[in-house]
Scaffold this motif. Structure first.
Motif, PDB file in Angstrom:
ATOM      1  N   UNK A 144       0.805  -1.072  -0.543  1.00 42.65           N
ATOM      2  CA  UNK A 144       0.125  -0.395   0.030  1.00 42.65           C
ATOM      3  C   UNK A 144       0.978   1.043  -0.420  1.00 42.65           C
ATOM      4  N   UNK A 145       1.423   1.348   0.375  1.00 42.01           N
ATOM      5  CA  UNK A 145       2.644   2.875   0.773  1.00 42.01           C
ATOM      6  C   UNK A 145       3.986   2.977   0.074  1.00 42.01           C
ATOM      7  N   UNK A 146       4.856   1.472  -0.243  1.00 42.34           N
ATOM      8  CA  UNK A 146       5.590   1.527  -0.704  1.00 42.34           C
ATOM      9  C   UNK A 146       5.865   2.342  -2.686  1.00 42.34           C
ATOM     10  N   UNK A 147       6.516   3.051  -2.722  1.00 44.86           N
ATOM     11  CA  UNK A 147       6.645   4.246  -4.169  1.00 44.86           C
ATOM     12  C   UNK A 147       5.987   5.411  -3.143  1.00 44.86           C
ATOM     13  N   UNK A 148       5.244   5.820  -2.014  1.00 47.80           N
ATOM     14  CA  UNK A 148       4.951   6.532  -1.295  1.00 47.80           C
ATOM     15  C   UNK A 148       5.698   7.568  -0.703  1.00 47.80           C
ATOM     16  N   UNK A 149       5.014   9.426  -0.370  1.00 48.38           N
ATOM     17  CA  UNK A 149       6.302   9.645   0.455  1.00 48.38           C
ATOM     18  C   UNK A 149       5.988   9.123   1.910  1.00 48.38           C
ATOM     19  N   UNK A 183      17.308  11.259  15.116  1.00 49.51           N
ATOM     20  CA  UNK A 183      16.776  12.125  16.163  1.00 49.51           C
ATOM     21  C   UNK A 183      14.640  11.504  16.442  1.00 49.51           C
ATOM     22  N   UNK A 184      14.230  11.796  17.256  1.00 46.43           N
ATOM     23  CA  UNK A 184      13.288  10.952  17.802  1.00 46.43           C
ATOM     24  C   UNK A 184      11.726  12.062  17.159  1.00 46.43           C
ATOM     25  N   UNK A 185      11.011  11.947  17.259  1.00 45.76           N
ATOM     26  CA  UNK A 185       9.712  12.997  17.278  1.00 45.76           C
ATOM     27  C   UNK A 185       7.995  12.106  17.335  1.00 45.76           C
ATOM     28  N   UNK A 186       7.264  12.550  17.887  1.00 45.83           N
ATOM     29  CA  UNK A 186       6.050  11.931  18.362  1.00 45.83           C
ATOM     30  C   UNK A 186       4.871  12.661  17.155  1.00 45.83           C
ATOM     31  N   UNK A 187       4.673  11.140  16.806  1.00 47.68           N
ATOM     32  CA  UNK A 187       3.274  12.199  15.096  1.00 47.68           C
ATOM     33  C   UNK A 187       2.360  10.413  14.987  1.00 47.68           C
ATOM     34  N   UNK A 188       2.752  10.511  13.802  1.00 45.06           N
ATOM     35  CA  UNK A 188       1.446   9.551  13.311  1.00 45.06           C
ATOM     36  C   UNK A 188       2.309   9.447  11.961  1.00 45.06           C
ATOM     37  N   UNK A 189       2.175   7.702  12.054  1.00 45.06           N
ATOM     38  CA  UNK A 189       2.250   6.651  10.501  1.00 45.06           C
ATOM     39  C   UNK A 189       1.549   7.591   9.320  1.00 45.06           C
ATOM     40  N   UNK A 190       1.671   6.498   8.169  1.00 47.01           N
ATOM     41  CA  UNK A 190       1.140   6.592   6.882  1.00 47.01           C
ATOM     42  C   UNK A 190      -0.572   6.663   7.161  1.00 47.01           C
ATOM     43  N   UNK A 191      -0.078   5.620   8.010  1.00 45.25           N
ATOM     44  CA  UNK A 191      -1.614   4.947   8.276  1.00 45.25           C
ATOM     45  C   UNK A 191      -2.105   5.633   9.525  1.00 45.25           C
ATOM     46  N   UNK A 192      -1.505   6.214  10.168  1.00 47.89           N
ATOM     47  CA  UNK A 192      -2.425   7.367  10.795  1.00 47.89           C
ATOM     48  C   UNK A 192      -2.205   6.895  12.412  1.00 47.89           C
ATOM     49  N   UNK A 193      -1.205   5.933  12.470  1.00 49.04           N
ATOM     50  CA  UNK A 193      -1.141   5.329  14.167  1.00 49.04           C
ATOM     51  C   UNK A 193      -0.302   6.214  14.531  1.00 49.04           C
ATOM     52  N   UNK A 194      -0.790   6.401  15.331  1.00 46.05           N
ATOM     53  CA  UNK A 194      -0.164   7.268  16.819  1.00 46.05           C
ATOM     54  C   UNK A 194       1.771   6.663  17.456  1.00 46.05           C
TER      55      UNK A 194
END
Ligand code: GTP
Length: 553
Positions: free
Chosen positions: A245-250, A265-276
């Motif tokens: 689904x995500x290969x080739x996507x930004x 480094x690190x961050x807090x955010x969401x993945x492409x599928x929207x998982x926190x």
């Protein structure tokens, strides 16, 4: 290597937080104790709460601190893992480059023996490591493609890496390119082929993104970690989850933001599928490719939430059981304290102080003190109303009784009489036998007077050798007879150290209402009658009546 984390911002405030945890509740409680009256129960419950709450808050603070430290450690180790995977990707590319460079030195290619070179390319391809190998001109025209039979060429030239290959000695690694033969997205690793320093061909190896996905699998990562390999153009190439689904996507916007300024480094955010997630990344300085690891926040904080839940439950149980114990202890203290109310009121009312069974040491001590105070009060009251020597009521108590009896008799319409008694010849007793003998005789006189009258009547000593008797419900005549009986009794000899001592008495009688209707008048009349009896020769009884003072026979 350390990263700037939330934990680092929290630690400087940790001691201030502890200080606040202790200071605030104690200050509040201290102020409350100054302002309000507390019951024992509320004081004990408050005490329990004050003791438990700071400890609980500290436990929560330590738990949070522990969580932040664990998260720091997790961030550090995950960044290291991302770096290790990025290094593996570099190694993969490096291994392909090495193979290509070895192939580029092939004598077949130098001799332009393309069939032999094609055979070599096919042999390498058959090892399964690469999808296919391509020899192309500097303009991108494919001369040989190991994925096609010898002599066949794909319809479209691939010019992806041409410009770069012109400028560098390679290798040049493309992003995902659509392969016109297999119709798959592939990655091309290309090097220039030079002869005598002259760039004559380009040699490329195409690998599938699955090859890189295999690298991810080898890492034995936690199943819920979302790990992605991202090319230099920030495009996802391989991924542990939903790769098709995500290969080739930004890459996700949060990851791109985080990678904008740092290589790792690190961050807090969401993945492409929207998982926190808590995300960690590392970018290779060699290939400029990156590896990003996303640990779902839910799994990261799950353990923490479980611990907090248990801690909250433990604190709740501790708090409730402590409050229960405090209430029980408070009741055990309050009951005996309340049990002292009735004795204290009895003490105030001059009644008998009865101490109930008190099962508290301090309350027992206070109860004993109340009892002692009651006895002392009774003794003081007795002293104030009784004659110390004979124990008879004194003048004050006698007068009081006369007043009360007037009120009662006035209501009931009854009579009563008062006798004033003065001993005759008492002074010589003192003079001859001594003061002790006088005292003993005064006590004996008191005893005789008491025994000659009814319990409902009262004998009193006014001081010196003066006594008085009130005869309830007794009119003057009967009183005169009793007075004569008293004189006979008092005149009986007294035995003092084997010697017979003799005295007598003069008695004045006044009766209510005949001799006086008010207390002082009645007593004055009895007094006058007594003096009249003295004047008449002592040992006499004189009655005061409306018509005057009369000697009684
Ligand atoms: N032993 C003793 N003597 C007391 C006490 N109080 C008063 N007296 C004495 O009692 C005497 C009373 O005096 P008077 O009444 O004049 O003596 P009396 O001999 O009875 O005189 P008449 O009443 O005139 O017969 C005094 O000598 C007092 O000192 C006391 O508590 N104990």
């Amino acid at each position: 290597m350390r990263f700037k984390t939330r934990n680092a911002r929290v630690i400087p405030h940790f001691y201030s937080i502890l200080y606040a945890i202790f200071l605030v509740p104690f200050t509040v409680t201290f102020r409350m104790t100054l302002r309000f009256d507390f019951s024992i129960k509320s004081a004990l419950v408050l005490l329990v709460a004050i003791c438990i709450m700071p400890a609980s808050l500290i436990a929560f603070a330590l738990l949070s601190y522990d969580y932040l430290r664990a998260r720091d450690a997790q961030i550090d180790s995950s960044v290291m893992t991302a770096r290790t995977i990025a290094y593996s990707v570099d190694k993969e590319f490096s291994s392909i480059e090495t193979t290509l460079r070895a192939l580029a030195t092939s004598p077949s290619l130098s001799k332009k023996d393309l069939p032999a070179f094609y055979a070599q390319m096919s042999e390498i391809q058959s090892s399964g490591f690469m999808q296919n190998l391509v020899l192309s001109t500097l303009q991108g025209k494919q001369l040989l493609n190991s994925g096609l039979p010898f002599g066949e060429r794909p319809p479209i030239s691939d010019r992806t890496n041409l410009r770069l290959l012109d400028e560098t000695n390679g290798p040049v690694i493309s992003g995902l390119i659509k392969d016109t033969i297999s119709n798959q997205a592939l990655i091309a690793v290309s090097i220039p082929v030079r002869r005598a320093g002259k760039h004559i061909y380009n040699l490329s190896a195409y690998i599938s993104p699955n090859q890189l996905a295999r690298l991810l699998k080898q890492q034995q990562l936690a199943p819920d970690w979302i790990v992605a390999i991202i090319d230099s153009q920030s495009t996802i190439v391989a991924r542990t989850h939903d790769m098709s689904r995500f290969s080739g996507k930004q890459a996700s916007a949060d990851l791109l933001d985080a990678m904008k300024f740092d290589n790792q480094g690190w961050f807090e955010g969401t993945t492409s599928e929207g998982t926190q997630v808590l995300g960690m990344f590392s970018r290779s300085a060699v290939s400029n490719w990156s590896v990003a690891i996303g640990i779902p926040s839910a799994s990261l904080t799950g353990e923490m939430r479980k611990k907090v839940g248990w801690l909250a439950l433990a604190i709740m149980v501790l708090l409730l059981s402590s409050i229960g114990v405090a209430s029980f202890v408070a009741t055990r203290i309050a009951l005996p304290v309340r049990g002292l109310r009735a004795p204290a009121l009895a003490l105030g009312q001059g009644k008998d102080v009865v101490i109930p069974s008190l099962r508290l040491k301090e309350a027992k001590e206070v109860g004993a003190a109340l009892r002692q105070a009651s006895l002392m009060l009774q003794a003081a009251q007795h002293q104030a109303t009784h004659d110390v020597l004979t124990g008879l009521p004194n003048r004050a108590l006698f007068n009081d009784l006369v007043s009360r009896q007037i009120a009662i008799s006035a209501l009931a319409g009854t009579q009563f009489s008062v006798l004033y008694i003065d001993l005759d010849g008492f002074k010589p007793v003192n003079d001859i036998h001594g003061h002790a003998a006088g005292d003993a005789i005064l006590c004996e006189v008191a005893q005789r007077l008491r025994s000659e009258v009814r319990d409902s009547d009262m004998s009193a000593r006014f001081g010196g050798d003066e006594f008085a008797v009130i005869l309830i419900g007794t009119p003057g005549k009967t009183a005169a007879k009793i007075a004569n009986t008293l004189i006979r009794s008092v005149s009986e000899p007294y035995n003092f150290k084997g010697e017979a001592v003799r005295i007598s008495a003069s008695i004045g009688v006044a009766s209510y209402p005949e001799s006086g209707a008010v207390e002082h008048e009645l007593l004055r009349m009895a007094d006058l009658a007594m003096y009249q009896a003295k004047d008449a020769g002592k040992g006499q009884v004189v009655c005061a009546s409306a018509s005057g003072l009369h000697l009684s026979a």
